[in-house]
Motif scaffolding. Structure first.
Motif, mmCIF file in Angstrom:
data_model
loop_
_atom_site.group_PDB
_atom_site.id
_atom_site.type_symbol
_atom_site.label_atom_id
_atom_site.label_comp_id
_atom_site.label_asym_id
_atom_site.label_seq_id
_atom_site.Cartn_x
_atom_site.Cartn_y
_atom_site.Cartn_z
ATOM 1 N N MET A 159 0.816 -1.188 0.000
ATOM 2 C CA MET A 159 0.000 0.000 0.000
ATOM 3 C C MET A 159 0.870 1.267 0.000
ATOM 4 S SD MET A 159 -3.118 0.643 -0.054
ATOM 5 C CE MET A 159 -4.296 1.859 0.229
ATOM 6 N N LYS A 160 1.969 1.189 0.713
ATOM 7 C CA LYS A 160 2.875 2.323 0.800
ATOM 8 C C LYS A 160 3.482 2.632 -0.574
ATOM 9 C CE LYS A 160 6.398 3.845 4.007
ATOM 10 N NZ LYS A 160 7.372 3.415 5.004
ATOM 11 N N LYS A 161 3.859 1.594 -1.309
ATOM 12 C CA LYS A 161 4.431 1.783 -2.645
ATOM 13 C C LYS A 161 3.406 2.384 -3.599
ATOM 14 C CE LYS A 161 7.968 -1.752 -2.404
ATOM 15 N NZ LYS A 161 8.512 -2.957 -3.012
ATOM 16 N N PHE A 162 2.155 1.961 -3.493
ATOM 17 C CA PHE A 162 1.094 2.489 -4.346
ATOM 18 C C PHE A 162 0.872 3.974 -4.065
ATOM 19 C CE2 PHE A 162 -3.437 3.405 -5.098
ATOM 20 C CZ PHE A 162 -3.472 3.174 -6.464
ATOM 21 N N PHE A 163 0.865 4.355 -2.796
ATOM 22 C CA PHE A 163 0.710 5.750 -2.415
ATOM 23 C C PHE A 163 1.858 6.599 -2.963
ATOM 24 C CE2 PHE A 163 1.646 9.223 0.573
ATOM 25 C CZ PHE A 163 0.481 9.958 0.404
ATOM 26 N N LEU A 164 3.097 6.116 -2.831
ATOM 27 C CA LEU A 164 4.248 6.853 -3.353
ATOM 28 C C LEU A 164 4.190 6.957 -4.875
ATOM 29 C CD1 LEU A 164 7.134 5.534 -1.086
ATOM 30 C CD2 LEU A 164 6.076 7.781 -1.045
ATOM 31 N N PHE A 165 3.742 5.890 -5.535
ATOM 32 C CA PHE A 165 3.604 5.904 -6.988
ATOM 33 C C PHE A 165 2.581 6.965 -7.410
ATOM 34 C CE2 PHE A 165 1.400 4.329 -10.817
ATOM 35 C CZ PHE A 165 2.465 4.376 -11.712
#
Length: 106
Positions: A1-7
């Motif tokens: 989820m963190k990677k998706f938010f940063l993306f």
């Protein structure tokens, strides 16, 4: 989820940068043009003053009248531009300019 938010955040930043560079968010500067008096018979009384550090058109006019500006800012700016063929924000220290003098309304 963190990677998706940063993306998603990086996509948003890239989009806003591209939009700002391509279209821009600031209004374009308008070309400086000479202003002509509305009434060619209109006479503007003035006094020549040498500009000192910290002086603005408004402060000089207020000093000349020894009170707050007797006319609207729009009229003051228009008259200054007509007298000097220069924008008020372009005045320089040490130069002499014509500042409008307004007779008291009776």
């Amino acid at each position: 989820m963190k990677k998706f938010f940063l993306f998603c955040l990086s996509l948003l930043i890239i989009y806003t940068m591209a939009y700002d560079l391509k279209i821009g968010t600031l209004k374009p500067l308008q070309a400086k043009t000479k202003m002509a008096p509305k009434n060619s018979q209109e006479k503007i009384f003035y006094q020549r003053v040498k500009v000192k550090a910290g002086d603005t058109v408004l402060s000089v006019v207020e000093q000349l009248h020894q009170k707050s500006a007797p006319r609207s800012m729009a009229k003051l700016i228009r008259d200054f531009r007509l007298l000097n063929n220069i924008h008020p924000e372009d005045i320089q220290i040490g130069h002499v300019y014509k500042f409008p003098i307004y007779p008291d309304k009776k």
